[in-house]
Design a protein around this motif. Structure first.
Motif, mmCIF file in Angstrom:
data_model
loop_
_atom_site.group_PDB
_atom_site.id
_atom_site.type_symbol
_atom_site.label_atom_id
_atom_site.label_comp_id
_atom_site.label_asym_id
_atom_site.label_seq_id
_atom_site.Cartn_x
_atom_site.Cartn_y
_atom_site.Cartn_z
ATOM 1 N N UNK A 1 0.825 -1.216 0.000
ATOM 2 C CA UNK A 1 0.000 0.000 0.000
ATOM 3 C C UNK A 1 0.860 1.267 0.000
ATOM 4 N N UNK A 2 1.804 1.437 0.957
ATOM 5 C CA UNK A 2 2.541 2.696 0.952
ATOM 6 C C UNK A 2 3.454 2.868 -0.269
ATOM 7 N N UNK A 3 4.015 1.763 -0.783
ATOM 8 C CA UNK A 3 4.891 1.898 -1.946
ATOM 9 C C UNK A 3 4.090 2.272 -3.193
ATOM 10 N N UNK A 4 2.871 1.730 -3.320
ATOM 11 C CA UNK A 4 2.014 2.132 -4.453
ATOM 12 C C UNK A 4 1.655 3.619 -4.313
ATOM 13 N N UNK A 5 1.377 4.043 -3.067
ATOM 14 C CA UNK A 5 1.027 5.446 -2.848
ATOM 15 C C UNK A 5 2.228 6.346 -3.111
ATOM 16 N N UNK A 6 3.406 5.865 -2.770
ATOM 17 C CA UNK A 6 4.621 6.652 -3.043
ATOM 18 C C UNK A 6 4.798 6.829 -4.552
ATOM 19 N N UNK A 7 4.606 5.735 -5.294
ATOM 20 C CA UNK A 7 4.773 5.822 -6.746
ATOM 21 C C UNK A 7 3.717 6.726 -7.369
ATOM 22 N N UNK A 8 2.544 6.822 -6.705
ATOM 23 C CA UNK A 8 1.483 7.706 -7.210
ATOM 24 C C UNK A 8 1.666 9.146 -6.716
ATOM 25 N N UNK A 9 2.737 9.398 -5.959
ATOM 26 C CA UNK A 9 3.025 10.747 -5.483
ATOM 27 C C UNK A 9 2.232 11.141 -4.251
ATOM 28 N N UNK A 10 1.604 10.154 -3.600
ATOM 29 C CA UNK A 10 0.770 10.489 -2.442
ATOM 30 C C UNK A 10 1.529 10.382 -1.123
ATOM 31 N N UNK A 11 2.687 9.756 -1.123
ATOM 32 C CA UNK A 11 3.530 9.667 0.070
ATOM 33 C C UNK A 11 4.968 9.941 -0.335
ATOM 34 N N UNK A 12 5.747 10.528 0.587
ATOM 35 C CA UNK A 12 7.167 10.677 0.331
ATOM 36 C C UNK A 12 7.864 9.357 0.663
ATOM 37 N N UNK A 13 9.120 9.267 0.260
ATOM 38 C CA UNK A 13 9.876 8.050 0.548
ATOM 39 C C UNK A 13 9.983 7.836 2.056
ATOM 40 N N UNK A 14 10.212 8.932 2.793
ATOM 41 C CA UNK A 14 10.350 8.818 4.246
ATOM 42 C C UNK A 14 9.029 8.375 4.888
ATOM 43 N N UNK A 15 7.922 8.916 4.382
ATOM 44 C CA UNK A 15 6.610 8.546 4.932
ATOM 45 C C UNK A 15 6.306 7.065 4.643
ATOM 46 N N UNK A 16 6.630 6.642 3.402
ATOM 47 C CA UNK A 16 6.350 5.251 3.026
ATOM 48 C C UNK A 16 7.156 4.283 3.884
ATOM 49 N N UNK A 17 8.387 4.694 4.232
ATOM 50 C CA UNK A 17 9.283 3.792 4.962
ATOM 51 C C UNK A 17 8.752 3.447 6.350
ATOM 52 N N UNK A 18 7.992 4.350 6.934
ATOM 53 C CA UNK A 18 7.503 4.104 8.304
ATOM 54 C C UNK A 18 5.994 3.872 8.340
ATOM 55 N N UNK A 19 5.367 3.831 7.184
ATOM 56 C CA UNK A 19 3.909 3.679 7.138
ATOM 57 C C UNK A 19 3.509 2.328 7.730
ATOM 58 N N UNK A 20 2.529 2.318 8.659
ATOM 59 C CA UNK A 20 2.148 1.049 9.296
ATOM 60 C C UNK A 20 1.535 0.046 8.319
ATOM 61 N N UNK A 21 1.146 0.508 7.120
ATOM 62 C CA UNK A 21 0.542 -0.412 6.140
ATOM 63 C C UNK A 21 1.601 -1.050 5.235
ATOM 64 N N UNK A 22 2.883 -0.929 5.591
ATOM 65 C CA UNK A 22 3.915 -1.391 4.667
ATOM 66 C C UNK A 22 3.941 -2.916 4.511
ATOM 67 N N UNK A 23 3.221 -3.645 5.368
ATOM 68 C CA UNK A 23 3.125 -5.094 5.183
ATOM 69 C C UNK A 23 1.830 -5.492 4.471
ATOM 70 N N UNK A 24 1.028 -4.499 4.096
ATOM 71 C CA UNK A 24 -0.234 -4.818 3.403
ATOM 72 C C UNK A 24 0.034 -4.886 1.900
ATOM 73 N N UNK A 25 -0.206 -6.048 1.332
ATOM 74 C CA UNK A 25 0.130 -6.264 -0.070
ATOM 75 C C UNK A 25 -1.033 -5.900 -0.984
ATOM 76 N N UNK A 26 -0.710 -5.304 -2.112
ATOM 77 C CA UNK A 26 -1.747 -4.961 -3.095
ATOM 78 C C UNK A 26 -1.853 -6.026 -4.185
ATOM 79 N N UNK A 27 -0.796 -6.812 -4.359
ATOM 80 C CA UNK A 27 -0.829 -7.846 -5.406
ATOM 81 C C UNK A 27 -0.108 -9.093 -4.910
ATOM 82 N N UNK A 28 -0.782 -10.225 -4.949
ATOM 83 C CA UNK A 28 -0.176 -11.524 -4.626
ATOM 84 C C UNK A 28 -0.815 -12.588 -5.508
#
Ligand code: MG
Length: 423
Positions: A135-162
């Motif tokens: 979730x946070x990495x997709x949001x980062x690529x969409x410009x909705x989060x900075x790299x620093x924000x994505x790195x600590x985002x609590x949703x970083x273990x939530x997968x968008x594609x498996x």
């Protein structure tokens, strides 16, 4: 024929009861899968996917065969999930690297779904080839989060594609040309969740044997906490059919043409540019100072000031001039690699400039923004600072090598809706 040496290591880590990761090291196919879902779902999902991929690729050892293999792996996982209610929520990541024929040559093809990763260590520099489907990495690529924000985002273990019952898109696919000395690393998130990219690169640079490197990475991840299963596969390109040697020889035999091919100026082109610049200086040179006999009004006023005031002003000017000079030196003392009208360019100065000192373009390359590897895109957009022109050119060359992606397709549909949650 491209020859490789492969090492691998896996460990349950320090907090999990079982290992849901599965690694694959076959003749020309290497993969890591990180399963999830229920008591036994994770390990069944990753193992099922790997076995289906292996079987499909043996039937069709091509780039298309690899892509179809991921699709078949997904079908196998989904079918298995449908047979048992306890497994209905299972899924798995899958990151695979294959060496396949491409005409008379061979290429490396990468297929990827999920948040396991494929890295490339080339010329000592580590690049993440795959995008994390979280979730946070997709949001980062969409410009909705900075790299620093994505790195600590609590949703970083939530997968968008498996892979699994909710699989929708095909895998991200990319192709690159292998060179002797390249080191490809496949890993589950248990590795990079504990170690930084710098930690990983440091081990990969120092540890020559691929098995030792994989084992050392797993050991360090455990020492750092071992919060998840850790799996690492290291693939070293030890023979590239002299591809790298031929490339160097072409450069030596044909320097002007080779320089142009690599987006660098030939000596003749540089001289022509300097001649053009000197003509521009001639056009600018005739100023109001030389053409106008009367002294400027400011100077005229200055003459009327007393000697003491003049001395005071001179002292102030010396101080201010020193400060301006120091600022100018700071602003112009380095180089950076950034973007100029859609092309990668080398600038003298600092990204964004310092006070009134804007950076200037030293050299624009033929490398387009679109060709910049995704893992370096934000770095180049911000402006990658280096100490010297030589270092800037070396960085551009590394970008160019990494962009030797002869084809690249992704089917990423940025989404902020998680479809699965890693255990
Ligand atoms: Mg994991």
């Amino acid at each position: 024929m491209t020859q490789v040496r492969v090492g691998q290591a896996t460990d349950v880590g320090r907090r999990r009861q079982k290992n849901d990761d599965t690694a694959l090291v076959d003749d020309r196919l290497f993969a890591v899968a990180d399963g999830m879902g229920g008591y036994s779902g994770g390990e069944i999902a990753s193992f099922t996917a790997i076995e289906a991929l292996r079987a499909a690729f043996r039937r069709a050892p091509t780039a298309d065969g690899l892509e179809r293999g991921v699709t078949e792996a997904n079908q196998a996982v989904a079918e298995r999930a449908s047979t048992d209610p306890d497994l209905s929520q299972m899924g798995t990541t899958l990151s695979a690297v294959a060496i396949v024929e491409n005409g008379n040559d061979e290429v490396v093809v990468v297929a990827h779904v999920g948040d396991s990763r494929v890295y490339l260590l080339r010329d000592g520099e580590l690049t993440q080839l795959t995008d994390d489907h979280t979730v946070p990495e997709e949001m980062k690529r969409a410009g909705q989060l900075t790299e620093a924000e994505a790195a600590v985002d609590p949703r970083r273990h939530m997968l968008t594609r498996v892979l699994g019952p909710r699989y929708e898109n095909g895998p991200d696919m990319q192709t690159l040309i292998p060179y002797r000395g390249d080191r490809l690393v496949l890993c589950s998130d248990g590795l990079y969740g504990e170690l930084t990219d710098n930690d990983i690169a440091s081990v990969l640079r120092k540890t020559l044997d691929p098995n030792d490197a994989a084992a050392r990475l797993v050991e360090l991840a455990n020492q750092a906490g071992g919060g998840d299963n850790i799996t690492v596969v290291v693939v070293d390109v030890v023979d590239d059919d002299d591809r790298a040697a031929h490339a160097s020889a072409r450069l030596a035999d044909d320097p002007p043409a080779a320089a142009s091919r690599h987006g660098l100026m030939t000596a003749d082109e540089r001289n022509a540019q300097l001649r053009e610049l000197s003509r521009e200086d001639d056009r600018v040179a005739p100023s109001s100072w030389s053409d106008d006999d009367s002294p400027p009004a400011e100077l005229d006023r200055a003459r009327r000031l007393t000697a003491r005031v003049v001395l005071f002003i001179l002292a102030v000017l010396v101080v201010v001039g020193g400060a301006v000079g120091a600022t100018a030196w700071y602003a112009r003392a380095s180089y950076f690699v950034g973007l100029d009208q859609g092309h990668v360019a080398i600038f003298k100065g600092r990204p964004g400039g310092v006070l009134i000192f804007d950076p200037t373009v030293v050299q624009t390359t033929d490398l387009t923004q679109a060709a910049v590897p995704a893992a370096r895109a934000s770095d180049v957009e911000r402006g990658h600072e280096v100490a010297s022109l030589g270092a800037a050119r070396a960085y551009v060359e590394n970008l160019r090598k990494d962009s030797l992606v002869v084809s690249s397709t992704t089917s990423t549909v940025p989404s902020t809706t998680p479809t699965s949650v890693a255990p």
